[in-house]
Design a protein around this motif. Structure first.
Motif, mmCIF file in Angstrom:
data_model
loop_
_atom_site.group_PDB
_atom_site.id
_atom_site.type_symbol
_atom_site.label_atom_id
_atom_site.label_comp_id
_atom_site.label_asym_id
_atom_site.label_seq_id
_atom_site.Cartn_x
_atom_site.Cartn_y
_atom_site.Cartn_z
ATOM 1 N N ASN A 32 0.804 -1.221 0.000
ATOM 2 C CA ASN A 32 0.000 0.000 0.000
ATOM 3 C C ASN A 32 0.837 1.270 0.000
ATOM 4 O OD1 ASN A 32 -2.657 -1.034 0.013
ATOM 5 N ND2 ASN A 32 -2.418 -1.589 2.147
ATOM 6 N N TRP A 33 2.046 1.182 0.509
ATOM 7 C CA TRP A 33 2.903 2.364 0.612
ATOM 8 C C TRP A 33 4.338 1.895 0.508
ATOM 9 C CZ3 TRP A 33 1.244 7.307 0.844
ATOM 10 C CH2 TRP A 33 2.212 8.273 1.064
ATOM 11 N N SER A 34 5.034 2.296 -0.528
ATOM 12 C CA SER A 34 6.412 1.842 -0.699
ATOM 13 C C SER A 34 7.385 2.878 -0.166
ATOM 14 C CB SER A 34 6.702 1.543 -2.169
ATOM 15 O OG SER A 34 6.581 2.728 -2.921
ATOM 16 N N SER A 35 8.552 2.410 0.254
ATOM 17 C CA SER A 35 9.577 3.303 0.783
ATOM 18 C C SER A 35 10.919 2.591 0.765
ATOM 19 C CB SER A 35 9.221 3.695 2.215
ATOM 20 O OG SER A 35 10.140 4.640 2.684
ATOM 21 N N SER A 36 11.960 3.374 0.574
ATOM 22 C CA SER A 36 13.309 2.810 0.581
ATOM 23 C C SER A 36 13.847 2.807 2.010
ATOM 24 C CB SER A 36 14.232 3.651 -0.303
ATOM 25 O OG SER A 36 14.452 4.921 0.291
#
Length: 182
Positions: A32-36
């Motif tokens: 639902n929410w991508s992040s590095s």
């Protein structure tokens, strides 16, 4: 603010290192929410500066030292307030739909290939989400209420993708009819 809220939400489940947080993030909310990892560590520093999380350095003899983060009472209050705040209307970013919007610049057969490729990606996402659901439900939960809502989010994502898949198939049939009628 959603990344910081995700981090606070995950830390509300248990204390974690940045590495554990990134892995948990990837296994739970990334659909639902991508992040590095870099974004997560930057957000952790910001959250700590604001007093929403705190960290302790754990000294280890045979391994490198590690920093363990936990949510503070202020962080819990902030998370609860964020959850209660109405969301603002905004369109989601979707590169695929932007590409479809400008597809008149390529041949119709190439456009059909793009649709077929994206359809396969969406079907793969649904399968992966179903695998995640099977893994999650196959083991006992320490927090059944949290699991209930986590599965709700997962099921809503699957329903959204399933609807998009059905519409993509319908649109592909329309494109085929359009091409044949030329």
């Amino acid at each position: 603010m959603s990344l910081k809220a995700c981090i606070l939400g995950l830390l509300s489940l248990r204390s974690m290192t940045g590495y554990e947080l990134k892995n948990t993030f990837d296994r739970s909310v990334a659909y639902n929410w991508s992040s590095s990892g870099t974004q997560i560590y930057t957000a952790l520093k910001s959250l700590e500066q604001k007093g929403l999380v705190k960290s302790d350095l754990v000294v280890q003899e045979s391994k490198p030292n590690k920093r363990v983060y936990q949510i503070t009472p202020q962080g819990k209050a902030y998370l609860e307030e964020w959850l209660k705040t109405p969301m603002e209307f905004q369109f989601a970013k979707d590169e695929f739909l932007v590409r479809v919007f400008f597809t008149n610049h390529i041949d119709d057969s190439q456009a059909l290939q793009i649709l077929e490729q994206h359809l396969a990606l969406m079907e793969r996402q649904v399968q992966e989400l179903q695998n995640i659901r099977a893994r999650v439900t196959s083991r006992p939960s320490n927090n059944p209420r949290a699991r209930f809502y986590q599965l709700m989010a997962l099921d809503l994502r699957v329903a959204s993708l399933t609807s998009m898949i059905a519409e993509a198939r319908r649109q592909m049939e329309q494109l085929k009819s359009f091409v044949e009628s030329k």
